[in-house]
Design a protein around this motif. Structure first.
Motif, mmCIF file in Angstrom:
data_model
loop_
_atom_site.group_PDB
_atom_site.id
_atom_site.type_symbol
_atom_site.label_atom_id
_atom_site.label_comp_id
_atom_site.label_asym_id
_atom_site.label_seq_id
_atom_site.Cartn_x
_atom_site.Cartn_y
_atom_site.Cartn_z
ATOM 1 N N LEU A 125 24.240 1.658 -45.984
ATOM 2 C CA LEU A 125 24.346 2.507 -44.923
ATOM 3 C C LEU A 125 23.280 3.245 -44.675
ATOM 4 O O LEU A 125 22.354 3.128 -42.982
ATOM 5 N N ILE A 126 22.759 3.921 -45.331
ATOM 6 C CA ILE A 126 21.061 3.405 -44.954
ATOM 7 C C ILE A 126 19.949 3.352 -44.370
ATOM 8 O O ILE A 126 19.315 2.927 -43.326
ATOM 9 N N LEU A 127 20.280 1.479 -45.258
ATOM 10 C CA LEU A 127 18.783 1.072 -44.378
ATOM 11 C C LEU A 127 19.684 -0.109 -43.137
ATOM 12 O O LEU A 127 18.949 -0.019 -42.464
ATOM 13 N N GLN A 128 21.382 0.237 -42.909
ATOM 14 C CA GLN A 128 21.839 0.351 -41.621
ATOM 15 C C GLN A 128 21.411 0.929 -40.005
ATOM 16 O O GLN A 128 20.681 0.341 -39.179
ATOM 17 N N LEU A 129 21.241 1.957 -41.142
ATOM 18 C CA LEU A 129 20.762 2.695 -40.032
ATOM 19 C C LEU A 129 19.484 3.272 -39.344
ATOM 20 O O LEU A 129 18.726 3.024 -38.359
ATOM 21 N N GLU A 130 18.634 2.345 -40.582
ATOM 22 C CA GLU A 130 16.834 2.527 -40.794
ATOM 23 C C GLU A 130 17.018 1.630 -39.647
ATOM 24 O O GLU A 130 15.604 1.660 -38.930
ATOM 25 N N LYS A 131 18.004 0.057 -39.456
ATOM 26 C CA LYS A 131 17.523 -0.925 -38.529
ATOM 27 C C LYS A 131 18.293 -0.372 -37.288
ATOM 28 O O LYS A 131 17.252 -0.960 -36.437
ATOM 29 N N THR A 132 18.663 0.091 -36.914
ATOM 30 C CA THR A 132 19.363 -0.116 -35.836
ATOM 31 C C THR A 132 19.044 1.753 -35.027
ATOM 32 O O THR A 132 18.388 1.469 -34.381
ATOM 33 N N GLU A 133 17.867 2.263 -36.161
ATOM 34 C CA GLU A 133 16.820 3.750 -35.912
ATOM 35 C C GLU A 133 15.657 2.458 -35.063
ATOM 36 O O GLU A 133 14.651 3.088 -33.799
ATOM 37 N N GLY A 134 14.978 1.432 -35.864
ATOM 38 C CA GLY A 134 13.982 0.968 -35.591
ATOM 39 C C GLY A 134 14.439 -0.010 -34.344
ATOM 40 O O GLY A 134 13.540 0.192 -33.276
ATOM 41 N N GLU A 135 15.242 -0.157 -34.040
ATOM 42 C CA GLU A 135 16.043 -0.907 -32.723
ATOM 43 C C GLU A 135 15.888 0.186 -31.583
ATOM 44 O O GLU A 135 15.417 -0.585 -30.883
ATOM 45 N N ILE A 136 16.087 1.196 -31.785
ATOM 46 C CA ILE A 136 16.385 2.069 -30.462
ATOM 47 C C ILE A 136 15.080 2.174 -30.213
ATOM 48 O O ILE A 136 15.000 2.650 -29.531
ATOM 49 N N LYS A 137 14.199 2.373 -31.367
ATOM 50 C CA LYS A 137 12.815 2.859 -31.108
ATOM 51 C C LYS A 137 11.939 2.110 -30.060
ATOM 52 O O LYS A 137 11.115 1.864 -29.222
ATOM 53 N N THR A 138 11.872 0.297 -30.496
ATOM 54 C CA THR A 138 11.539 -0.613 -29.766
ATOM 55 C C THR A 138 12.275 -1.177 -28.354
ATOM 56 O O THR A 138 11.628 -0.834 -27.842
ATOM 57 N N LEU A 139 13.633 -0.844 -28.160
ATOM 58 C CA LEU A 139 14.531 -0.676 -26.809
ATOM 59 C C LEU A 139 13.853 0.944 -25.951
ATOM 60 O O LEU A 139 13.374 0.002 -24.890
ATOM 61 N N ARG A 140 13.361 2.056 -26.817
ATOM 62 C CA ARG A 140 12.622 3.014 -25.867
ATOM 63 C C ARG A 140 11.406 2.255 -25.679
ATOM 64 O O ARG A 140 10.976 2.748 -24.363
ATOM 65 N N SER A 141 10.797 1.617 -25.971
ATOM 66 C CA SER A 141 9.255 1.113 -25.826
ATOM 67 C C SER A 141 9.517 0.276 -24.563
ATOM 68 O O SER A 141 8.030 0.126 -23.688
ATOM 69 N N VAL A 142 10.482 -0.629 -24.803
ATOM 70 C CA VAL A 142 10.532 -1.720 -23.790
ATOM 71 C C VAL A 142 11.051 -1.068 -22.381
ATOM 72 O O VAL A 142 10.067 -1.386 -21.352
ATOM 73 N N LEU A 143 11.848 -0.395 -22.596
ATOM 74 C CA LEU A 143 11.699 0.436 -21.305
ATOM 75 C C LEU A 143 11.401 1.753 -20.839
ATOM 76 O O LEU A 143 10.720 1.060 -19.323
ATOM 77 N N ALA A 144 10.017 1.623 -21.430
ATOM 78 C CA ALA A 144 9.441 2.340 -21.144
ATOM 79 C C ALA A 144 7.851 1.532 -20.500
ATOM 80 O O ALA A 144 7.381 2.440 -19.924
ATOM 81 N N ALA A 145 8.300 0.556 -20.949
ATOM 82 C CA ALA A 145 6.749 -0.283 -20.113
ATOM 83 C C ALA A 145 6.999 -0.471 -18.902
ATOM 84 O O ALA A 145 6.792 -0.942 -18.177
ATOM 85 N N LYS A 146 8.859 -0.945 -19.504
ATOM 86 C CA LYS A 146 9.295 -1.828 -17.752
ATOM 87 C C LYS A 146 9.650 -1.232 -16.791
ATOM 88 O O LYS A 146 9.528 -1.010 -15.537
ATOM 89 N N MET A 147 9.428 0.965 -16.967
ATOM 90 C CA MET A 147 9.618 1.469 -16.289
ATOM 91 C C MET A 147 7.873 1.746 -15.746
ATOM 92 O O MET A 147 7.961 1.783 -13.999
ATOM 93 N N ARG A 148 7.272 1.928 -16.309
ATOM 94 C CA ARG A 148 5.721 2.246 -15.671
ATOM 95 C C ARG A 148 5.493 0.616 -14.938
ATOM 96 O O ARG A 148 5.012 0.673 -13.939
ATOM 97 N N ARG A 149 5.968 -0.584 -14.950
ATOM 98 C CA ARG A 149 5.369 -1.736 -14.206
ATOM 99 C C ARG A 149 6.535 -1.354 -13.093
ATOM 100 O O ARG A 149 6.046 -1.520 -11.784
ATOM 101 N N ALA A 150 7.792 -0.891 -13.088
ATOM 102 C CA ALA A 150 8.426 -1.245 -11.784
ATOM 103 C C ALA A 150 7.526 0.029 -11.159
ATOM 104 O O ALA A 150 7.695 0.241 -9.862
ATOM 105 N N SER A 151 7.043 0.983 -11.796
ATOM 106 C CA SER A 151 6.288 2.163 -10.742
ATOM 107 C C SER A 151 5.318 1.476 -9.883
ATOM 108 O O SER A 151 5.106 1.410 -9.213
ATOM 109 N N GLU A 152 4.488 0.748 -11.240
ATOM 110 C CA GLU A 152 3.578 0.494 -10.027
ATOM 111 C C GLU A 152 3.764 -1.054 -9.236
ATOM 112 O O GLU A 152 2.649 -0.759 -7.849
ATOM 113 N N LEU A 153 5.034 -1.408 -9.387
ATOM 114 C CA LEU A 153 5.520 -2.434 -7.491
ATOM 115 C C LEU A 153 5.538 -1.795 -7.270
ATOM 116 O O LEU A 153 5.587 -1.795 -5.915
ATOM 117 N N LYS A 154 6.210 -0.883 -7.163
ATOM 118 C CA LYS A 154 6.633 -0.012 -5.945
ATOM 119 C C LYS A 154 5.488 1.276 -5.633
ATOM 120 O O LYS A 154 5.645 1.017 -4.090
#
Length: 116
Positions: A48-77
């Motif tokens: 369970l700890i391994l699954q949690l660490e993997k999930t938290e890593g995926e969340i961190k990755t998704l947050r950084s991707v989302l932040a990059a996409k939000m910056r790009r959307a802002s630039e395009l606007k």
């Protein structure tokens, strides 16, 4: 769980508990491999700890991707000349249009028109 902790240091920091005479789980003994109070075996808990660490890593990755996409959307606007005010106006227009197309509004409009 803090992402910077390694799996081993996290596992080493966790204590398994022995029940004392009155049944409460207060005595820590990390060297004993007993079933912890939540009923999980050490292996299940480790998995369970391994699954949690993997999930938290995926969340961190998704947050950084989302932040990059939000910056790009802002630039395009910005390049398109879209401002916060124009976005609010569009949102307001869409909200009014949605309201006018809704069944309750249509029914109320029909009753008011009939009453005139």
């Amino acid at each position: 769980l803090i992402m910077s902790q390694s799996r081993n240091s996290y596992l080493e920091s966790e204590d398994f508990y022995d029940a004392n005479e009155n049944g409460s789980n207060l005595t820590a003994s990390p060297e004993k491999s007993i079933i912890p109070p939540n009923g999980l075996t050490e292996e299940e808990r480790h998995d369970l700890i391994l699954q949690l660490e993997k999930t938290e890593g995926e969340i961190k990755t998704l947050r950084s991707v989302l932040a990059a996409k939000m910056r790009r959307a802002s630039e395009l606007k910005k390049e398109l000349g879209v401002t916060a005010i124009s976005e609010m106006k569009d949102d307001f227009r869409q909200g009014v249009q949605f309201l006018k197309e809704s069944n309750p509004f249509q029914k109320t409009s029909a009753v008011v028109a009939k009453a005139r």
